[in-house]
Design a protein around this motif. Structure first.
Motif, PDB file in Angstrom:
ATOM      1  N   ALA A 110       0.881  -1.287  -0.165  1.00  0.00           N
ATOM      2  CA  ALA A 110      -0.012   0.064   0.074  1.00  0.00           C
ATOM      3  C   ALA A 110       0.636   1.297   0.122  1.00  0.00           C
ATOM      4  O   ALA A 110       0.279   2.554   0.137  1.00  0.00           O
ATOM      5  N   ARG A 146      -2.391  -3.328  -8.686  1.00  0.00           N
ATOM      6  CA  ARG A 146      -3.907  -3.510  -8.698  1.00  0.00           C
ATOM      7  C   ARG A 146      -4.225  -2.629  -7.266  1.00  0.00           C
ATOM      8  O   ARG A 146      -5.111  -1.799  -7.449  1.00  0.00           O
ATOM      9  N   VAL A 147      -3.234  -2.808  -6.238  1.00  0.00           N
ATOM     10  CA  VAL A 147      -3.677  -1.854  -5.046  1.00  0.00           C
ATOM     11  C   VAL A 147      -3.669  -0.367  -5.306  1.00  0.00           C
ATOM     12  O   VAL A 147      -4.359   0.394  -4.863  1.00  0.00           O
ATOM     13  N   GLY A 150      -6.488   1.158  -6.696  1.00  0.00           N
ATOM     14  CA  GLY A 150      -7.581   1.232  -6.059  1.00  0.00           C
ATOM     15  C   GLY A 150      -8.294  -0.265  -6.400  1.00  0.00           C
ATOM     16  O   GLY A 150      -9.718  -0.345  -6.029  1.00  0.00           O
ATOM     17  N   LYS A 151      -7.715  -1.197  -6.797  1.00  0.00           N
ATOM     18  CA  LYS A 151      -8.521  -2.558  -7.079  1.00  0.00           C
ATOM     19  C   LYS A 151      -7.967  -3.569  -6.358  1.00  0.00           C
ATOM     20  O   LYS A 151      -6.950  -3.553  -5.733  1.00  0.00           O
TER      21      LYS A 151
END
Ligand code: COA
Length: 380
Positions: A110, A146-147, A150-151
């Protein structure tokens, strides 16, 4: 004599220039220093030739898969069908195991930057098996993308090849054969490249008897720098900023005038065009032939010609040509990877070389411990 502040009983000599003459013996940047014998790859900078375990890079890229080059670096020969299938299966299962760790590594993922996240996530692997590390790096890099978008991460498909599954885990869509072939060509092209900075870093760590993950994590840190693997994102930014071929010379001149370097140009070893630039340009042309294009290839070629021109004028004695990063940017963009992921994707390929070098270092190498020239003060 100088008195040490606060302690009149301790004195040091005044700064001396006694060592200055011997500074010439310092090999700044270790240029030309041979630190290891290797069977993995050879870079001929004068002729623009890259040999990977006995094969010219042009004979490998576009013809073999990433799994094949992993086997080639590991064993010294290209795998047969059965050996390839075994490796595809082992990597696929290892990607599934790596994905099971995603919950643990999500805090690292993140974080903002792809390479910082990849370094943090890879550091949490507890293994000395190259297959697990190769799988982990690809799963973590894809999950970061992906993170960051926002997925949710996409679960690996163990049936797929590393290239196909990487594309799938990043984009969320089953990739077509042309894109998979282009990514395979890229991963094969960057799998190993002599004693580059990150490979040297990996070998230094391995030479101390440390573990594989520590070597790879250290190498990731070295790869991230803009003088090594951090250039392709900025190359794409440059192409965007230039926008049209006729704007290239003025833009490039202004960039140099402001003291900045042209990203994707120049190389420590190559005095001619990096052979990998040609291989990746060709792979991008193959994508165009399959109808997959961003329209950036023609612009990139024009910018490369313009950059060679302005750099020739500014550095008449230093040949500066396109390096691997120049067409990495165009190829990875065309296959649909986000630019923030380019250096991490480089790592997905180069991990094959790092793991092979660690194995070689463990087998033949000695503790890497160079010397330094002390130019500080000497106490009386
Ligand atoms: N743009 C402008 N000038 C460049 C240049 C570039 N891309 N690459 C080298 N030069 C110039 C340097 O400014 C230097 O000029 P000077 O002698 O007037 O100071 C001269 O060429 C020699 O450069 P040097 O720093 O000694 O080369 P190096 O071998 O240490 O550097 C690179 C090699 C790759 C680090 C360098 O070419 C570079 O920074 N390229 C841009 C970043 C890049 O594409 N990195 C990916 C590498 S695969």
């Amino acid at each position: 004599m100088l008195e040490v502040e606060g302690d009149p009983n301790v004195a040091v000599m005044e700064p001396t220039t006694a060592h200055v003459e011997s500074r010439a013996s310092v090999k700044e940047g270790l240029e030309g220093v041979v630190v290891a014998a290797t069977r993995l790859s050879d870079v001929d900078g004068e002729r623009g030739r890259l040999i990977v375990a006995g094969h010219d890079v042009e004979a490998l890229a576009g013809r073999i898969t990433f799994e094949d080059v992993v086997a080639l670096l590991d064993t010294g020969h290209l795998p047969g069908a059965a050996e390839r299938a075994t490796l595809v299966g082992a990597l696929g299962r290892a990607r599934v195991r790596a994905a099971e760790r995603l919950a643990d590594v999500l805090p690292a993922l993140a974080r903002a930057d792809a390479m910082d996240a990849l370094r943090g996530a890879t550091a949490q692997l507890a293994t000395d098996d190259p297959i697990e590390v190769l799988a982990g790096v690809s799963v973590f890099a894809a999950a970061w993308a992906r993170v960051a978008a926002g997925k949710a991460p996409v679960a690996p498909d163990p049936q797929l090849s590393q290239a196909a599954d990487y594309l799938r885990m990043v984009t969320g869509e089953a990739p077509d054969a042309a894109r998979t072939a282009a990514l395979d060509a890229y991963l094969v092209t960057v799998a190993d490249h002599g004693m580059n900075a990150s490979t040297f870093t990996a070998r230094v760590v391995a030479s101390t008897g440390s573990d594989l993950v520590s070597s790879v994590v250290a190498a990731l840190g070295a790869l991230k720098g803009p003088l090594h693997g951090g250039a392709p994102g900025p190359v794409l930014a440059m192409l965007d900023a230039i926008g049209a071929p006729d704007r290239a010379p003025a833009w490039l001149e202004a960039e140099l005038a402001s003291g900045r370097r042209i990203m994707g140009m120049g190389h420590r070893i190559y005095r001619v065009r990096d052979p990998r630039a040609a291989v990746l340009e060709k792979a991008t042309l193959a994508l165009e032939a399959a109808g997959i294009t961003t329209g950036r290839l023609a612009l990139a070629r024009a910018v490369e010609r313009a950059a060679e021109g302005v750099l020739r004028v500014r550095h008449p004695n230093r040949p500066l040509h396109a390096n691997v990063e120049f067409y990495t940017a165009v190829l990875l963009d065309t296959v649909g990877l986000p630019r923030e992921l380019f250096t991490a994707t480089f790592a997905v390929g180069r991990t094959a070389g790092w793991c092979a070098h660690v194995a070689e270092q463990r087998k033949n190498g000695r503790l890497i411990r160079p010397a330094s020239l002390y130019v500080g003060e000497v106490p009386a």
